[in-house]
Scaffold this active site. Structure first.
Site, PDB file in Angstrom:
ATOM      1  N   ASN A  71     -10.369  -2.822  -6.358  1.00  0.00           N
ATOM      2  CA  ASN A  71      -9.579  -1.933  -7.225  1.00  0.00           C
ATOM      3  C   ASN A  71     -10.207  -1.738  -8.609  1.00  0.00           C
ATOM      4  O   ASN A  71      -9.869  -0.783  -9.313  1.00  0.00           O
ATOM      5  CB  ASN A  71      -8.143  -2.464  -7.404  1.00  0.00           C
ATOM      6  CG  ASN A  71      -7.274  -2.308  -6.169  1.00  0.00           C
ATOM      7  OD1 ASN A  71      -6.321  -3.049  -5.968  1.00  0.00           O
ATOM      8  ND2 ASN A  71      -7.589  -1.340  -5.313  1.00  0.00           N
TER       9      ASN A  71
ATOM     10  N   ASP B 239       0.844  -1.204   0.000  1.00  0.00           N
ATOM     11  CA  ASP B 239       0.000   0.000   0.000  1.00  0.00           C
ATOM     12  C   ASP B 239       0.874   1.248   0.000  1.00  0.00           C
ATOM     13  O   ASP B 239       1.980   1.228   0.535  1.00  0.00           O
ATOM     14  CB  ASP B 239      -0.909  -0.024   1.243  1.00  0.00           C
ATOM     15  CG  ASP B 239      -2.026   1.003   1.147  1.00  0.00           C
ATOM     16  OD1 ASP B 239      -2.300   1.500   0.036  1.00  0.00           O
ATOM     17  OD2 ASP B 239      -2.626   1.305   2.198  1.00  0.00           O
TER      18      ASP B 239
HETATM   19  C1  FPP Z   1      -1.807   0.172  -3.363  1.00  0.00           C
HETATM   20  O1  FPP Z   1      -1.380   1.515  -3.458  1.00  0.00           O
HETATM   21  C2  FPP Z   1      -1.267  -0.645  -4.432  1.00  0.00           C
HETATM   22  C3  FPP Z   1      -2.003  -1.185  -5.453  1.00  0.00           C
HETATM   23  C4  FPP Z   1      -3.449  -0.986  -5.572  1.00  0.00           C
HETATM   24  C5  FPP Z   1      -1.400  -1.991  -6.531  1.00  0.00           C
HETATM   25  C6  FPP Z   1      -0.157  -2.763  -6.217  1.00  0.00           C
HETATM   26  C7  FPP Z   1       0.606  -2.885  -7.476  1.00  0.00           C
HETATM   27  C8  FPP Z   1       1.939  -2.867  -7.596  1.00  0.00           C
HETATM   28  C9  FPP Z   1       2.837  -2.845  -6.445  1.00  0.00           C
HETATM   29  C10 FPP Z   1       2.619  -2.831  -8.930  1.00  0.00           C
HETATM   30  C11 FPP Z   1       2.421  -3.992  -9.812  1.00  0.00           C
HETATM   31  C12 FPP Z   1       2.622  -5.308  -9.143  1.00  0.00           C
HETATM   32  C13 FPP Z   1       2.887  -6.444  -9.807  1.00  0.00           C
HETATM   33  C14 FPP Z   1       2.989  -7.735  -9.091  1.00  0.00           C
HETATM   34  C15 FPP Z   1       3.092  -6.442 -11.254  1.00  0.00           C
HETATM   35  P1  FPP Z   1      -2.475   2.640  -3.530  1.00  0.00           P
HETATM   36  O2  FPP Z   1      -2.618   3.048  -4.956  1.00  0.00           O
HETATM   37  O3  FPP Z   1      -3.743   2.214  -2.862  1.00  0.00           O
HETATM   38  O4  FPP Z   1      -1.775   3.767  -2.684  1.00  0.00           O
HETATM   39  P2  FPP Z   1      -2.469   4.948  -1.876  1.00  0.00           P
HETATM   40  O5  FPP Z   1      -3.270   4.311  -0.764  1.00  0.00           O
HETATM   41  O6  FPP Z   1      -1.302   5.735  -1.356  1.00  0.00           O
HETATM   42  O7  FPP Z   1      -3.312   5.715  -2.856  1.00  0.00           O
END
Ligand code: FPP
Length: 253
Positions: free
Chosen positions: A81, A33
């Site tokens: 998501n 996250d």
């Molecule tokens: C949460 O950060 C993260 C995600 C929704 C996606 C996770 C994806 C990756 C780490 C990259 C791709 C992974 C692979 C395995 C190819 P957020 O966007 O919710 O962060 P925030 O809460 O700060 O907005």
């Protein structure tokens, strides 16, 4: 944080402490996250935070291999998501395909078998083909298993498992009183591997976010303020050291 694990210690020192610490957990699961906040803090678009997040995935897999984990599960994309803006969902799907293209050779060479779980029928045909390709490409290796939760929601998983068991009851193949924990666990996506011993969440949020609700019943939880794109092997080792310092009771005394 345990004594001797200050932030200034190098990854190599932390790894040495992990190795001296009496065995790593078998299975570590991670809620990645903070990509969006990282991007905001760097004046970048959200997708650039996800791109940096992908680099953190590579680093974490390498750290997991060094620490000797048998299983690493990463929450890459939740069922919820899908409700993000269309461009962000598209960027995440592109990154997934890029990850497969750029990493599959190294993963196989390093003995990492990848298994993907979730509602994969919601993925585009090309994204689904990419993850199937990654699974097929790494099927024969077994130093560590990397489980990617994609289009995954734990409540949805439990509902699907209950439907499977209910259908068996309806067909007369299963008695209701034969349904026990083992049967339920056996109907989940994760039936072929052990439950996580340690759950890590980055970016300081104290939430489980519909991740492996059944499977983390006895997991130790480690929350770090580090945003996912900044997460590195040293952070993984710190989490493992924290785990090694816990007394696990499984409900006993
Ligand atoms: C949460 O950060 C993260 C995600 C929704 C996606 C996770 C994806 C990756 C780490 C990259 C791709 C992974 C692979 C395995 C190819 P957020 O966007 O919710 O962060 P925030 O809460 O700060 O907005």
């Amino acid at each position: 944080m345990r004594a001797g694990t200050s932030a200034v210690e190098s990854a190599a020192q932390l790894l040495a402490a992990v190795r001296a610490g009496g065995g790593p957990p078998t299975h570590v699961a991670v809620i990645m996250d903070g990509n969006g906040r990282w991007a905001y803090e760097h004046g970048l678009a959200r997708w650039e935070g996800h791109r940096e997040g992908m680099a953190a995935v590579r680093e974490t897999v390498e750290g997991a291999l060094e620490a000797g984990l048998a299983h690493l599960t990463l929450y890459a994309f939740s069922s919820e998501n899908w409700s993000r803006p269309e461009e962000e969902v598209a960027a995440l799907m592109d990154l997934l395909q890029e990850f497969v293209d750029s990493e599959k050779e190294d993963l196989r060479r390093n003995g990492v078998r990848v298994r993907v779980f979730g509602e994969l029928d919601r993925l585009s045909e090309s994204a689904r083909a990419a993850v199937r390709d990654l699974e097929g490409h790494t099927r024969e290796v077994g130093r560590m298993q990397l489980h990617l939760a994609i289009s995954y929601g734990s409540r949805q998983e439990i509902v699907a498992a209950l439907r499977t068991l209910a259908a068996e009851v309806a067909r007369g193949e299963l008695r209701p009183d034969a349904i026990d924990e083992e049967r339920v666990a056996g109907a989940l996506y994760t039936s072929e591997w052990p439950d996580p011993d340690l759950l890590i969440r980055t970016s300081g949020e104290m939430r489980i976010s519909n991740f492996l609700l059944w499977q983390i019943a006895y997991a130790e939880i480690h929350v770090t303020d580090v945003l996912w794109p900044d997460f590195g092997r040293a952070d993984l080792f710190r989490a493992i050291l924290d785990f090694q310092g816990r007394e696990r009771r499984f409900g006993g005394v």
